[in-house]
Motif scaffolding. Structure first.
Motif, PDB file in Angstrom:
ATOM      1  N   GLY A 276       0.804  -1.206   0.000  1.00  0.00           N
ATOM      2  CA  GLY A 276       0.000   0.000   0.000  1.00  0.00           C
ATOM      3  C   GLY A 276       0.841   1.262   0.000  1.00  0.00           C
ATOM      4  N   SER A 277       0.172   2.363   0.306  1.00  0.00           N
ATOM      5  CA  SER A 277       0.821   3.670   0.273  1.00  0.00           C
ATOM      6  C   SER A 277       0.798   4.299   1.670  1.00  0.00           C
ATOM      7  CB  SER A 277       0.100   4.588  -0.724  1.00  0.00           C
ATOM      8  OG  SER A 277       0.646   5.874  -0.712  1.00  0.00           O
ATOM      9  N   VAL A 278       1.928   4.909   2.049  1.00  0.00           N
ATOM     10  CA  VAL A 278       2.032   5.587   3.342  1.00  0.00           C
ATOM     11  C   VAL A 278       2.556   6.999   3.105  1.00  0.00           C
ATOM     12  CG1 VAL A 278       3.071   5.596   5.634  1.00  0.00           C
ATOM     13  CG2 VAL A 278       2.501   3.418   4.528  1.00  0.00           C
ATOM     14  N   ASP A 279       1.885   7.994   3.688  1.00  0.00           N
ATOM     15  CA  ASP A 279       2.310   9.381   3.570  1.00  0.00           C
ATOM     16  C   ASP A 279       2.898   9.882   4.878  1.00  0.00           C
ATOM     17  OD1 ASP A 279       1.391   9.424   0.982  1.00  0.00           O
ATOM     18  OD2 ASP A 279      -0.462  10.509   1.436  1.00  0.00           O
ATOM     19  N   TYR A 280       3.979  10.644   4.757  1.00  0.00           N
ATOM     20  CA  TYR A 280       4.591  11.305   5.905  1.00  0.00           C
ATOM     21  C   TYR A 280       4.594  12.809   5.632  1.00  0.00           C
ATOM     22  CZ  TYR A 280       6.474   6.608   6.787  1.00  0.00           C
ATOM     23  OH  TYR A 280       6.614   5.261   7.007  1.00  0.00           O
ATOM     24  N   THR A 281       4.124  13.594   6.581  1.00  0.00           N
ATOM     25  CA  THR A 281       4.162  15.049   6.453  1.00  0.00           C
ATOM     26  C   THR A 281       5.145  15.593   7.476  1.00  0.00           C
ATOM     27  OG1 THR A 281       1.851  15.121   5.731  1.00  0.00           O
ATOM     28  CG2 THR A 281       2.821  17.175   6.522  1.00  0.00           C
ATOM     29  N   VAL A 282       6.190  16.247   6.971  1.00  0.00           N
ATOM     30  CA  VAL A 282       7.246  16.753   7.845  1.00  0.00           C
ATOM     31  C   VAL A 282       7.520  18.210   7.469  1.00  0.00           C
ATOM     32  CG1 VAL A 282       9.546  16.349   8.792  1.00  0.00           C
ATOM     33  CG2 VAL A 282       8.259  14.427   7.798  1.00  0.00           C
ATOM     34  N   PRO A 283       6.898  19.172   8.132  1.00  0.00           N
ATOM     35  CA  PRO A 283       7.098  20.586   7.798  1.00  0.00           C
ATOM     36  C   PRO A 283       8.526  21.057   8.049  1.00  0.00           C
ATOM     37  CG  PRO A 283       5.132  20.270   9.152  1.00  0.00           C
ATOM     38  CD  PRO A 283       5.900  18.985   9.197  1.00  0.00           C
ATOM     39  N   PHE A 284       8.919  22.088   7.329  1.00  0.00           N
ATOM     40  CA  PHE A 284      10.206  22.720   7.570  1.00  0.00           C
ATOM     41  C   PHE A 284      10.107  23.601   8.817  1.00  0.00           C
ATOM     42  CE2 PHE A 284      11.905  22.871   2.901  1.00  0.00           C
ATOM     43  CZ  PHE A 284      11.799  21.503   2.824  1.00  0.00           C
ATOM     44  N   PRO A 285      11.198  23.788   9.542  1.00  0.00           N
ATOM     45  CA  PRO A 285      11.192  24.719  10.679  1.00  0.00           C
ATOM     46  C   PRO A 285      11.126  26.166  10.189  1.00  0.00           C
ATOM     47  CG  PRO A 285      13.398  23.890  10.292  1.00  0.00           C
ATOM     48  CD  PRO A 285      12.498  23.113   9.381  1.00  0.00           C
ATOM     49  N   GLU A 286      10.859  27.087  11.098  1.00  0.00           N
ATOM     50  CA  GLU A 286      10.739  28.497  10.730  1.00  0.00           C
ATOM     51  C   GLU A 286      12.006  29.012  10.049  1.00  0.00           C
ATOM     52  OE1 GLU A 286       9.751  32.858  12.788  1.00  0.00           O
ATOM     53  OE2 GLU A 286      10.275  31.130  14.051  1.00  0.00           O
ATOM     54  N   HIS A 287      13.151  28.674  10.611  1.00  0.00           N
ATOM     55  CA  HIS A 287      14.440  29.070  10.036  1.00  0.00           C
ATOM     56  C   HIS A 287      15.101  27.801   9.501  1.00  0.00           C
ATOM     57  CE1 HIS A 287      13.589  32.761  12.125  1.00  0.00           C
ATOM     58  NE2 HIS A 287      13.655  32.164  13.303  1.00  0.00           N
ATOM     59  N   VAL A 288      15.035  27.605   8.194  1.00  0.00           N
ATOM     60  CA  VAL A 288      15.423  26.303   7.635  1.00  0.00           C
ATOM     61  C   VAL A 288      16.892  25.957   7.839  1.00  0.00           C
ATOM     62  CG1 VAL A 288      13.565  26.190   5.935  1.00  0.00           C
ATOM     63  CG2 VAL A 288      15.732  27.312   5.332  1.00  0.00           C
ATOM     64  N   GLN A 289      17.725  26.960   8.031  1.00  0.00           N
ATOM     65  CA  GLN A 289      19.148  26.656   8.226  1.00  0.00           C
ATOM     66  C   GLN A 289      19.505  26.385   9.686  1.00  0.00           C
ATOM     67  OE1 GLN A 289      22.105  28.849   6.114  1.00  0.00           O
ATOM     68  NE2 GLN A 289      20.748  29.422   4.440  1.00  0.00           N
ATOM     69  N   GLN A 290      18.575  26.589  10.588  1.00  0.00           N
ATOM     70  CA  GLN A 290      18.900  26.465  12.009  1.00  0.00           C
ATOM     71  C   GLN A 290      19.428  25.091  12.408  1.00  0.00           C
ATOM     72  OE1 GLN A 290      16.094  28.265  14.684  1.00  0.00           O
ATOM     73  NE2 GLN A 290      16.811  27.100  16.461  1.00  0.00           N
ATOM     74  N   PRO A 291      18.830  23.974  11.947  1.00  0.00           N
ATOM     75  CA  PRO A 291      19.374  22.672  12.356  1.00  0.00           C
ATOM     76  C   PRO A 291      20.829  22.473  11.920  1.00  0.00           C
ATOM     77  CG  PRO A 291      17.148  22.406  11.521  1.00  0.00           C
ATOM     78  CD  PRO A 291      17.555  23.815  11.205  1.00  0.00           C
ATOM     79  N   LEU A 292      21.179  22.937  10.705  1.00  0.00           N
ATOM     80  CA  LEU A 292      22.563  22.784  10.257  1.00  0.00           C
ATOM     81  C   LEU A 292      23.481  23.731  11.018  1.00  0.00           C
ATOM     82  CD1 LEU A 292      24.700  21.573   8.427  1.00  0.00           C
ATOM     83  CD2 LEU A 292      24.096  23.285   6.691  1.00  0.00           C
ATOM     84  N   ILE A 293      23.041  24.965  11.240  1.00  0.00           N
ATOM     85  CA  ILE A 293      23.867  25.911  11.999  1.00  0.00           C
ATOM     86  C   ILE A 293      24.168  25.357  13.387  1.00  0.00           C
ATOM     87  CG2 ILE A 293      23.862  28.186  13.100  1.00  0.00           C
ATOM     88  CD1 ILE A 293      22.277  29.184  10.624  1.00  0.00           C
ATOM     89  N   GLU A 294      23.186  24.711  14.003  1.00  0.00           N
ATOM     90  CA  GLU A 294      23.411  24.117  15.324  1.00  0.00           C
ATOM     91  C   GLU A 294      24.499  23.052  15.266  1.00  0.00           C
ATOM     92  OE1 GLU A 294      20.894  22.050  18.992  1.00  0.00           O
ATOM     93  OE2 GLU A 294      19.846  22.991  17.306  1.00  0.00           O
ATOM     94  N   LEU A 295      24.497  22.242  14.211  1.00  0.00           N
ATOM     95  CA  LEU A 295      25.529  21.209  14.065  1.00  0.00           C
ATOM     96  C   LEU A 295      26.895  21.824  13.788  1.00  0.00           C
ATOM     97  CD1 LEU A 295      23.559  18.556  11.968  1.00  0.00           C
ATOM     98  CD2 LEU A 295      24.125  18.470  14.396  1.00  0.00           C
ATOM     99  N   ILE A 296      26.933  22.914  13.039  1.00  0.00           N
ATOM    100  CA  ILE A 296      28.201  23.591  12.765  1.00  0.00           C
ATOM    101  C   ILE A 296      28.772  24.189  14.044  1.00  0.00           C
ATOM    102  CG2 ILE A 296      29.216  25.605  11.606  1.00  0.00           C
ATOM    103  CD1 ILE A 296      27.323  24.959   9.234  1.00  0.00           C
TER     104      ILE A 296
END
Length: 326
Positions: A276-296
């Motif tokens: 069958g088919s499964v859908d996942y909805t995963v919105p972007f955060p308000e500041h899309v670069q924030q997760p990467l900046i945190e890792l940097i």
């Protein structure tokens, strides 16, 4: 590095929501200075975002003792120059994508990083966004079996200024500033994530043309590419269609099903298998670069590793150069 104190070179539109505010929301990080050649706009940005210092000269920001890391957010034509200046001053650099005009400039930037030992990171933030991490997780879990091929399709209508009688082309379609056209700007994100999820691309060929004559850069690209793993890929990118033909869809076809997702516009991931088919909805955060900046920031503090570096970031430019070579 205890506290990462950022200075932005080029505080334009990309920094307003995607990145600029994120520097103050990440632990052990703050935005302390901004620079723009237009002094009035630099001062306005600093005032609106409560940034302590502003400049209209890049070297003044780089040499500010309060700044110990630099975010280069100008168009690609000046990325190499500013990044190299900052690294030679001993300050880690986070540079916008595409990393530079071409692979040759990327290598020059990485060479300075290696010579100086100063870290270099690239804003391929999809490597840290929950939406794309979910896609990678599905691949790693073998949900659709062995990946056979990738199909990318991106149709975009022209911007208003590109079809006006007196056009003022955006920098993205001025090859001397951007390296190419919209393909160079947008496909960089796509190829970077595909390599992150599926491994290195070993060969790529394509046809790049200008059909509509709205500007000097290519406006349509057709490409084929092959991963070291044996997965094959193809893609079409057209930037001169009407809004009814607009589409942003990528499919990963596996031995047991397929994953369909969007790189830019939708938050839906669809997985289709024989059950069958499964859908996942995963919105972007308000500041899309924030997760990467945190890792940097964690990387600079010795607490982890960023998934996007100068070495990984240069790969997208190399692939684009292969495809658009005339």
């Amino acid at each position: 590095m205890d506290q990462v104190k950022w200075g932005i070179i080029g505080c334009g539109d990309v920094t307003e929501l995607k990145s600029g505010q994120a520097f103050n929301k990440v632990p052990n990080s703050s935005l302390v200075a901004v620079m723009r050649r237009d002094a009035e706009k630099a001062a306005d940005y600093a005032k609106r975002h409560n940034v302590p210092a502003w400049y209209d000269d890049a070297d003044a920001l780089i040499n500010d003792p309060a700044v110990n890391a630099v975010y280069v957010a100008t168009p690609p034509g000046s990325h190499a120059d500013y990044a190299i200046r900052a690294m030679r001053a001993g300050k880690p650099v986070y540079v916008e994508k595409p990393m530079a005009l071409n692979a040759v400039e990327c290598e020059a930037m990485n060479q300075v990083s290696r010579e100086t030992g100063v870290p270099l990171f690239v804003a391929f933030y999809r490597r840290a966004l929950p939406y794309f991490l979910k896609i990678k997780e599905l691949i790693d879990q073998n949900v659709i079996g062995d990946i056979r091929y990738v199909r990318v399709q991106l149709n975009w209508q022209p911007y208003a200024e590109e079809v006006s009688e007196n056009p003022k082309p955006r920098w993205r379609v001025s090859p001397e500033i951007s390296g190419g056209g919209h393909f160079h700007d947008l496909s960089a994100h796509q190829f970077d994530f595909l390599e992150y999820a599926l491994g290195p691309i070993k060969t790529a060929t394509g046809i790049a043309r200008n059909q509509a004559g709205l500007y000097n850069a290519d406006d349509i690209v057709i490409a084929n590419f092959e991963f070291e793993s044996g997965v094959l890929g193809s893609g079409t990118w057209c930037y001169t269609v009407n809004k009814e033909q607009r589409i942003d869809e990528t499919q990963l076809i596996g031995s047991k099903g397929k994953i369909t997702f969007s790189f830019f516009e939708k938050f839906l991931i669809r997985v289709e298998t024989e059950t069958g088919s499964v859908d996942y909805t995963v919105p972007f955060p308000e500041h899309v670069q924030q997760p990467l900046i945190e890792l940097i920031v964690k990387d600079l503090r010795g607490e982890g590793k960023s998934p996007s570096t100068g070495e990984t970031g240069a790969r997208a430019n190399k692939i684009i150069d292969w495809i658009t070579a005339h």
